[in-house]
Design a protein around this motif. Structure first.
Motif, PDB file in Angstrom:
ATOM      1  N   VAL A 635       1.183  -1.281   0.110  1.00  0.00           N
ATOM      2  CA  VAL A 635       0.147   0.040  -0.105  1.00  0.00           C
ATOM      3  C   VAL A 635       0.860   1.406  -0.091  1.00  0.00           C
ATOM      4  O   VAL A 635       0.584   2.121  -0.737  1.00  0.00           O
ATOM      5  N   ASP A 636       2.043   1.081   0.826  1.00  0.00           N
ATOM      6  CA  ASP A 636       2.852   2.524   0.694  1.00  0.00           C
ATOM      7  C   ASP A 636       3.383   2.816  -0.686  1.00  0.00           C
ATOM      8  O   ASP A 636       3.473   3.915  -0.953  1.00  0.00           O
ATOM      9  N   ASP A 637       3.844   1.773  -1.113  1.00  0.00           N
ATOM     10  CA  ASP A 637       4.412   1.911  -2.687  1.00  0.00           C
ATOM     11  C   ASP A 637       3.374   2.390  -3.581  1.00  0.00           C
ATOM     12  O   ASP A 637       3.417   3.380  -4.330  1.00  0.00           O
ATOM     13  N   LEU A 638       2.055   2.099  -3.363  1.00  0.00           N
ATOM     14  CA  LEU A 638       0.895   2.536  -4.313  1.00  0.00           C
ATOM     15  C   LEU A 638       0.646   4.038  -3.760  1.00  0.00           C
ATOM     16  O   LEU A 638       0.386   4.785  -4.777  1.00  0.00           O
ATOM     17  N   ILE A 639       0.790   4.317  -2.602  1.00  0.00           N
ATOM     18  CA  ILE A 639       0.473   5.749  -2.334  1.00  0.00           C
ATOM     19  C   ILE A 639       1.361   6.726  -2.616  1.00  0.00           C
ATOM     20  O   ILE A 639       1.201   7.587  -3.239  1.00  0.00           O
ATOM     21  N   ASP A 640       2.715   6.161  -2.627  1.00  0.00           N
ATOM     22  CA  ASP A 640       3.870   7.062  -3.022  1.00  0.00           C
ATOM     23  C   ASP A 640       3.744   7.330  -4.539  1.00  0.00           C
ATOM     24  O   ASP A 640       4.283   8.418  -4.882  1.00  0.00           O
ATOM     25  N   ASN A 641       3.280   6.359  -5.335  1.00  0.00           N
ATOM     26  CA  ASN A 641       3.572   6.450  -6.659  1.00  0.00           C
ATOM     27  C   ASN A 641       2.079   6.916  -7.458  1.00  0.00           C
ATOM     28  O   ASN A 641       1.994   6.462  -8.627  1.00  0.00           O
ATOM     29  N   ARG A 642       1.073   7.143  -6.458  1.00  0.00           N
ATOM     30  CA  ARG A 642      -0.098   7.128  -7.162  1.00  0.00           C
ATOM     31  C   ARG A 642      -0.276   8.545  -8.084  1.00  0.00           C
ATOM     32  O   ARG A 642       0.647   9.388  -7.761  1.00  0.00           O
ATOM     33  N   VAL A 643      -0.973   8.660  -8.949  1.00  0.00           N
ATOM     34  CA  VAL A 643      -1.137   9.636 -10.016  1.00  0.00           C
ATOM     35  C   VAL A 643      -2.334  10.354  -9.596  1.00  0.00           C
ATOM     36  O   VAL A 643      -3.288  10.025  -9.450  1.00  0.00           O
ATOM     37  N   ILE A 644      -2.070  11.650  -9.526  1.00  0.00           N
ATOM     38  CA  ILE A 644      -3.225  12.577  -8.916  1.00  0.00           C
ATOM     39  C   ILE A 644      -3.605  13.209 -10.410  1.00  0.00           C
ATOM     40  O   ILE A 644      -2.854  13.960 -11.076  1.00  0.00           O
ATOM     41  N   PRO A 645      -5.036  12.846 -10.607  1.00  0.00           N
ATOM     42  CA  PRO A 645      -5.659  13.303 -11.779  1.00  0.00           C
ATOM     43  C   PRO A 645      -5.517  14.842 -11.917  1.00  0.00           C
ATOM     44  O   PRO A 645      -5.761  15.484 -10.987  1.00  0.00           O
ATOM     45  N   LYS A 646      -5.236  15.402 -13.173  1.00  0.00           N
ATOM     46  CA  LYS A 646      -5.163  16.806 -13.348  1.00  0.00           C
ATOM     47  C   LYS A 646      -6.320  17.432 -13.316  1.00  0.00           C
ATOM     48  O   LYS A 646      -7.378  16.724 -13.694  1.00  0.00           O
TER      49      LYS A 646
END
Ligand code: WT7
Length: 646
Positions: A635-646
């Motif tokens: 989960v930590d990796d997913l959060i760190d690399n999440r893409v925040i939609p423009k």
């Protein structure tokens, strides 16, 4: 959440409406308390029958069995065409507005009759019999409506496949319904661009040996490769045919069409609709919900590839002898004023569209509204997804100049016609609420154990008791119909939607409770997109969720793990996006793909989508418990690399 204002029915609208509040209450009560009597009356009022039924309804929800107007005989096209000829053969049935703003055409009921009969005779000549399935893969041209009606004329079962679907998706649908005939066009035209329909058909039918005939309308005249013997041009087939074709006498429960829709699992399913009940549902809802009066111009912007196009461009309006506008193009071509220009050009009175289109147009700015008067408009409608109050208010104030009520209509491919909606002369409107049940619809909100919840409350939206235009089966797999709609809550039809009922008994749809997305009003199964992703060599595993998207309602967010030997790169990501679009169709193109070293799974190996949804929506503070995961650190990796939609 900001305060939602209530809009009472405008006095002048109420004075002339077909149904006011009192009549709604009275008819609704009758439809629920004495459904057989109510529907028998409506079936006689709205439709012409060749032979009366012996029983109004038979239902067994445990077996997914529903039958209406048992033993009744009827033909859909006699109701949609022939019976209007005596009084108004020369009235316009279809106004066709081309992609090019200089192209339009009025088709009278007489012309519609002649065209439908000629194609029906052509189909017969090619060996099509009652009960045979015909695939229709067409642009929004009058021939698409002729094709549907020609099938109905001779008792063939049509399966319309949206022209935006890929050759592969088309092939699956042709195969599943065992269609032996395909009707298409050389190319479609949308927003000035050509859509390669015939080329797609060629690819699809190369893998469908049972297809013996492909009928092609010349829309653009493009030079398209031929398939040899199985090809015939629409004109060559039709021009020599008689303009008379006796309508086949159909049983009320004979199949009328199959329409594929996505679910939470597996491949799309072919929703089967039958004849008498479906047509009644489409006709009565079109009449009362759109408060339709003879002579009015009515425009639904859907594509005939979806149920909205079936029920509210073709069958409902034509059964009522209405003038229905069919639009080939897109709302933003040549520019974002197009819909409003078309409304002025054809003096449209009733306009029905999707929230996603409104949000897209709203975002382009109000200057596109200044080049039209829209004075002809009387009533507006929306369909397909929840409408946010901002878009509702813009539609109401700017498009409708605060003069026109808005009907927010809730329904599904499976329900065949609208089940929850305001009636414009009866109900005050609350922006964002689909409002009240339509006649014959008995909605309930269920808790997870299947108990009916009372009062102002949220729950799973289900329906008690049958309605005429209800799904009859999943084509070729009735068990799937039972499992999907009648098993979760025995004794009810389950919608897959969540809803809230407020203190006034108004319904607010809160969205799907299953793994189905609603992208620009199009229904997409996450499982389908996942299958398309794992088909690619680079992808080991994929999980797809929706996230809130300003224009599309929901966007498509994918998490993928890669096969060993593959490296994350921008190119690979773009490649995967277009691979999915190619596999299914452009409507399924992912918005975001995140590369993940691992997916959050329970110890039994089930992907916890709740967590993926929260990360995609950037709602990290409500992530919930992750301690039950097999490996909480992913989960930590997913959060760190999440893409925040423009
Ligand atoms: C799903 C059905 C038949 C309409 C076209 C889509 C969502 C539909 C509304 C509405 C909120 C809506 C539901 C439903 N939906 N209308 N007015 N408000 N949500 O048909 O592809 O079969 O999709 O569309 O989630 O289950 P469909």
């Amino acid at each position: 959440m900001h305060e939602i204002s209530t809009h009472p029915v405008p006095e002048d609208f109420k004075a002339n409406a077909l149904v006011n509040d009192e009549l709604y209450q009275q008819m609704y009560r009758a439809s629920i308390e004495q459904p057989e009597q109510f529907w028998a009356e409506q079936a006689n009022k709205f439709l012409d029958w060749r032979k009366p039924w012996t029983k109004v309804v038979e239902q067994d929800f445990h077996q997914g069995q529903v039958a209406w107007f048992v033993d009744g005989k009827i033909n859909v096209t006699e109701n949609c065409i022939d019976r209007h000829l005596a009084d108004r053969a020369n009235d316009t049935a279809i106004i066709w507005e081309g992609d090019n703003p200089n192209e339009s055409q009025n088709i009278s009921y007489q012309q519609l009759h002649d065209k439908v009969c000629q194609l029906a005779n052509g189909l017969k000549q090619r060996g099509v019999n009652k009960g045979d399935r015909v695939c229709i893969y067409m642009p929004m041209i009058p021939e698409a409506a002729y094709a549907m009606l020609a099938c109905a004329r001779i008792g063939a079962v049509h399966s319309v496949v949206f022209g935006g679907f890929s050759p592969d998706a088309l092939k699956d649908r042709i195969e599943n319904a065992d269609c032996q005939v395909v009707i298409t066009a050389d190319e479609g035209l949308r927003g000035g661009k050509a859509v390669p329909l015939k080329a797609n058909v060629n690819i699809a039918v190369a893998q469908c040996p049972n297809v013996h005939t492909v009928i092609t309308v010349e829309r653009t005249g493009a030079d398209i490769a031929s398939n040899g013997d199985i090809d015939i041009s629409y004109n060559a087939l039709c021009e020599t045919q008689s303009r008379r074709c006796d309508a086949e006498e159909m049983d009320s429960e004979d199949p009328l069409f199959i329409l594929y829709t996505s679910g939470s699992t597996g491949k799309p399913k072919g929703v089967l609709h039958t004849t008498g009940g479906y047509l009644l549902g489409a006709a009565i809802s079109h009449k009362y919900i759109f408060d339709y009066n003879p002579g009015e111009i009515y425009w639904c912007t859907a594509d005939v590839g979806w149920i909205t196009g079936h029920s509210y461009i073709v069958y409902g309006p034509l059964a009522n002898g209405a003038t229905t506008l069919m639009f080939e193009g897109v709302p933003t071509y040549p520019d974002a004023s197009r819909c409003w220009q078309v409304i002025d050009k054809h003096q449209v009175n009733i306009f029905y569209t999707a929230p996603t289109a409104l949000r897209a147009l709203m975002a382009q700015g109000d200057q596109y509204l200044t080049t039209s008067s829209r004075q002809s408009l009387r009533l507006l409608g929306t369909v397909g997804e929840p409408i946010n109050p901002e878009a509702w208010e813009w539609y109401h104030q700017e498009v409708g100049q605060s003069r026109c009520p808005i009907v927010d209509t809730w329904w599904q491919t499976e329900t065949g016609s609208v089940l929850i909606t305001p009636l414009p002369g009866a109900n005050s409107l609350k922006p964002g609420s689909a409002t009240r049940p339509f006649f014959g619809a008995n909605p309930v909100l269920l808790d997870p154990d299947g108990n009916e919840l009372e009062g102002a409350v949220s729950g799973n939206l289900a329906f008690k008791g049958a309605w005429p235009s209800q799904i009859r089966s999943v084509y070729g797999d009735h068990q799937r119909c039972i499992d999907t709609y009648y098993t979760t809550y025995p004794g009810y039809y389950t919608t897959g939607d969540g809803a809230r009922r407020d203190e006034d008994g108004y319904y607010w749809i809160t969205g799907r409770v299953d793994d189905v997305l609603n992208v620009s009003g199009h229904r997409m199964g996450t499982a389908e997109i996942e299958s398309a992703l794992v088909l690619q060599d680079a992808v080991a595993e994929a999980a797809v969720v929706g996230y809130p998207h300003d224009v599309k309602g929901q966007g498509i967010y994918c998490y993928v793990t890669l096969m060993t030997g593959y490296e994350w790169s921008e190119e690979l990501m773009q490649q995967l996006r277009s691979d999915v679009a190619k596999e299914i169709g452009a409507i399924a193109r992912p918005d975001i793909i995140q590369f993940a070293p691992g997916l959050p799974k329970t110890r039994s190996g089930k992907i916890m989508r709740r967590i993926l949804r929260k990360i995609a929506a950037d709602e990290l503070d409500t992530l919930g418990d992750t301690s039950t995961l097999a490996d909480p650190t992913v989960v930590d990796d997913l959060i760190d690399n999440r893409v925040i939609p423009k």
